[in-house]
Each structure stands twice: as C-alpha cells, then as structure tokens.
Design a protein around this motif. Structure first.
Motif, PDB file in Angstrom:
ATOM      1  N   ARG A   5       0.795  -1.234   0.047  1.00 16.06           N
ATOM      2  CA  ARG A   5      -0.135   0.187   0.205  1.00 16.06           C
ATOM      3  C   ARG A   5       0.783   1.293   0.077  1.00 16.06           C
ATOM      4  N   ARG A   6       0.079   2.231  -0.676  1.00 18.25           N
ATOM      5  CA  ARG A   6       1.157   3.499  -0.780  1.00 18.25           C
ATOM      6  C   ARG A   6       0.587   4.201   0.537  1.00 18.25           C
ATOM      7  N   HIS A   7      -0.593   4.065   1.001  1.00 16.71           N
ATOM      8  CA  HIS A   7      -1.228   5.016   2.066  1.00 16.71           C
ATOM      9  C   HIS A   7      -1.405   4.213   3.245  1.00 16.71           C
ATOM     10  N   GLN A   8      -1.261   4.657   4.361  1.00 17.55           N
ATOM     11  CA  GLN A   8      -1.594   3.770   5.780  1.00 17.55           C
ATOM     12  C   GLN A   8      -2.972   3.838   5.711  1.00 17.55           C
ATOM     13  N   ARG A   9      -3.684   2.718   6.069  1.00 19.16           N
ATOM     14  CA  ARG A   9      -5.157   2.713   6.411  1.00 19.16           C
ATOM     15  C   ARG A   9      -5.420   2.924   7.633  1.00 19.16           C
ATOM     16  N   THR A  10      -6.474   3.581   7.835  1.00 15.23           N
ATOM     17  CA  THR A  10      -7.100   3.765   9.108  1.00 15.23           C
ATOM     18  C   THR A  10      -8.113   2.952   9.679  1.00 15.23           C
ATOM     19  N   GLU A  11      -7.958   2.236  10.838  1.00 16.85           N
ATOM     20  CA  GLU A  11      -8.892   1.324  11.324  1.00 16.85           C
ATOM     21  C   GLU A  11     -10.150   1.993  11.750  1.00 16.85           C
ATOM     22  N   ILE A  12     -11.344   1.446  11.287  1.00 16.22           N
ATOM     23  CA  ILE A  12     -12.479   2.040  11.841  1.00 16.22           C
ATOM     24  C   ILE A  12     -13.538   0.839  11.758  1.00 16.22           C
ATOM     25  N   ASN A  13     -14.745   0.874  12.212  1.00 14.78           N
ATOM     26  CA  ASN A  13     -15.664  -0.020  12.387  1.00 14.78           C
ATOM     27  C   ASN A  13     -17.152   0.581  11.983  1.00 14.78           C
ATOM     28  N   GLU A  14     -17.173   0.813  10.626  1.00 14.04           N
ATOM     29  CA  GLU A  14     -18.597   1.731  10.356  1.00 14.04           C
ATOM     30  C   GLU A  14     -19.564   0.920   9.315  1.00 14.04           C
ATOM     31  N   PRO A  15     -20.716   0.814   9.681  1.00 12.00           N
ATOM     32  CA  PRO A  15     -21.501   0.298   8.718  1.00 12.00           C
ATOM     33  C   PRO A  15     -21.527   0.884   7.320  1.00 12.00           C
ATOM     34  N   ALA A  16     -21.856   0.204   6.139  1.00 19.14           N
ATOM     35  CA  ALA A  16     -21.959   0.681   4.841  1.00 19.14           C
ATOM     36  C   ALA A  16     -22.750  -0.338   4.148  1.00 19.14           C
ATOM     37  N   TYR A  17     -22.694  -0.143   2.926  1.00 24.99           N
ATOM     38  CA  TYR A  17     -23.551  -0.958   1.877  1.00 24.99           C
ATOM     39  C   TYR A  17     -22.907  -1.139   0.662  1.00 24.99           C
ATOM     40  N   VAL A  18     -22.819  -2.384   0.169  1.00 23.35           N
ATOM     41  CA  VAL A  18     -22.472  -2.707  -1.295  1.00 23.35           C
ATOM     42  C   VAL A  18     -23.642  -2.595  -2.068  1.00 23.35           C
ATOM     43  N   SER A  19     -23.620  -1.730  -2.950  1.00 26.23           N
ATOM     44  CA  SER A  19     -24.470  -1.582  -3.766  1.00 26.23           C
ATOM     45  C   SER A  19     -24.050  -1.636  -5.292  1.00 26.23           C
ATOM     46  N   ALA A  20     -24.770  -2.506  -6.080  1.00 27.15           N
ATOM     47  CA  ALA A  20     -24.669  -2.897  -7.499  1.00 27.15           C
ATOM     48  C   ALA A  20     -26.135  -3.475  -8.099  1.00 27.15           C
ATOM     49  N   GLY A  21     -26.246  -3.128  -9.415  1.00 28.60           N
ATOM     50  CA  GLY A  21     -27.314  -3.472 -10.091  1.00 28.60           C
ATOM     51  C   GLY A  21     -28.397  -3.605  -9.262  1.00 28.60           C
ATOM     52  N   GLY A  22     -29.062  -2.569  -8.614  1.00 23.58           N
ATOM     53  CA  GLY A  22     -30.100  -2.439  -8.041  1.00 23.58           C
ATOM     54  C   GLY A  22     -30.214  -3.371  -6.676  1.00 23.58           C
ATOM     55  N   ASN A  43     -21.460 -12.863   3.123  1.00 19.22           N
ATOM     56  CA  ASN A  43     -21.295 -13.858   2.079  1.00 19.22           C
ATOM     57  C   ASN A  43     -20.299 -13.319   0.955  1.00 19.22           C
ATOM     58  N   PRO A  44     -19.147 -13.363   1.072  1.00 15.77           N
ATOM     59  CA  PRO A  44     -18.573 -12.655  -0.145  1.00 15.77           C
ATOM     60  C   PRO A  44     -18.825 -13.378  -1.530  1.00 15.77           C
ATOM     61  N   ALA A  45     -19.557 -14.437  -1.478  1.00 17.51           N
ATOM     62  CA  ALA A  45     -19.775 -14.840  -3.035  1.00 17.51           C
ATOM     63  C   ALA A  45     -20.855 -13.972  -3.642  1.00 17.51           C
ATOM     64  N   PHE A  46     -21.539 -13.202  -2.786  1.00 23.52           N
ATOM     65  CA  PHE A  46     -22.452 -12.319  -3.623  1.00 23.52           C
ATOM     66  C   PHE A  46     -22.060 -10.848  -3.742  1.00 23.52           C
ATOM     67  N   VAL A  47     -20.649 -10.579  -3.465  1.00 18.70           N
ATOM     68  CA  VAL A  47     -20.288  -9.296  -3.704  1.00 18.70           C
ATOM     69  C   VAL A  47     -19.750  -9.334  -5.305  1.00 18.70           C
ATOM     70  N   PRO A  48     -20.189  -8.324  -6.132  1.00 17.00           N
ATOM     71  CA  PRO A  48     -19.455  -8.415  -7.425  1.00 17.00           C
ATOM     72  C   PRO A  48     -18.285  -7.706  -7.447  1.00 17.00           C
ATOM     73  N   ALA A  49     -17.295  -7.955  -8.592  1.00 19.48           N
ATOM     74  CA  ALA A  49     -16.359  -7.595  -8.743  1.00 19.48           C
ATOM     75  C   ALA A  49     -16.002  -6.050  -8.785  1.00 19.48           C
ATOM     76  N   GLN A  50     -17.081  -5.348  -9.169  1.00 19.66           N
ATOM     77  CA  GLN A  50     -17.060  -3.999  -9.076  1.00 19.66           C
ATOM     78  C   GLN A  50     -18.469  -3.577  -8.692  1.00 19.66           C
ATOM     79  N   PHE A  51     -18.640  -2.534  -7.608  1.00 20.33           N
ATOM     80  CA  PHE A  51     -19.846  -2.002  -6.985  1.00 20.33           C
ATOM     81  C   PHE A  51     -19.221  -0.611  -6.411  1.00 20.33           C
ATOM     82  N   ARG A  52     -20.700  -0.151  -5.822  1.00 20.18           N
ATOM     83  CA  ARG A  52     -20.426   1.296  -5.370  1.00 20.18           C
ATOM     84  C   ARG A  52     -20.536   0.939  -3.627  1.00 20.18           C
ATOM     85  N   LEU A  53     -19.668   1.499  -2.907  1.00 21.71           N
ATOM     86  CA  LEU A  53     -19.685   1.280  -1.471  1.00 21.71           C
ATOM     87  C   LEU A  53     -20.315   2.790  -1.002  1.00 21.71           C
ATOM     88  N   VAL A  54     -21.696   2.363  -0.210  1.00 20.28           N
ATOM     89  CA  VAL A  54     -22.289   3.751   0.304  1.00 20.28           C
ATOM     90  C   VAL A  54     -22.132   3.718   1.950  1.00 20.28           C
TER      91      VAL A  54
END
Length: 88
Positions: A5-22, A43-54
């Motif tokens: 990684r080029r940038h250090q990651r910040t540890e967080i614990n925040e809810p979000a949504y994987v949004s793709a194809g409706g 279930n990572p099997a349901f995460v598409p290769a590309q999506f929007r993180l909200v």
C-alpha cells in the motif's frame, strides 16, 4: 509479507452498503485509506467484482473493485475520490 500500500489505512468499524445492479448488501468497513478499504460481509460470494460502496454515516459513495477475498473480509481498490450525496 511485503506491504504494497502507498497509504496507511485507518482502522474503523463503520456500517456501509455494497450497491450494484439495484441490489444492496450490508457490510462493515474495517479499514480505509485514500486508495482502498477492507470490508466484512456475511457472504463474499454475493459481492460483485465492481460495485459502489455507500457509507451509512453520510451516504458518501466510492466506486470499488474487489482486489482480494479472505474468508468474510474483502479488500477493495477505489476508482476515484469519494463523492458526497447532495442534500434534497
């Protein structure tokens, strides 16, 4: 393991949504940087290769590409800087 990684990651614990194809799936963002993040999902099997993180906290969005999956954790690369949802 060599750090790629080029940038250090910040540890967080925040809810979000994987949004793709409706469809939307809950997730938890575990760490984040300007270039990517790691999320936990039921279930990572349901995460598409590309999506929007909200983010649940402010509805900001990031277009993402899956880089790796290890058990229930998914590593993401961001396509561009975050965009905030305009009010109204």
């Amino acid at each position: 393991m060599e750090e790629k990684r080029r940038h250090q990651r910040t540890e967080i614990n925040e809810p979000a949504y994987v949004s793709a194809g409706g469809s939307v799936m809950r997730c938890t963002v575990r760490n984040i940087s300007p270039e990517g993040a790691a999320i936990d999902v039921d279930n990572p099997a349901f995460v598409p290769a590309q999506f929007r993180l909200v983010m649940a906290s402010d509805s900001s969005t990031r277009d993402c590409t899956v880089i790796w999956i290890r058990e229930k954790r998914v590593g993401l690369a961001f396509a561009a800087p975050a965009t905030a949802r305009s009010p109204g």
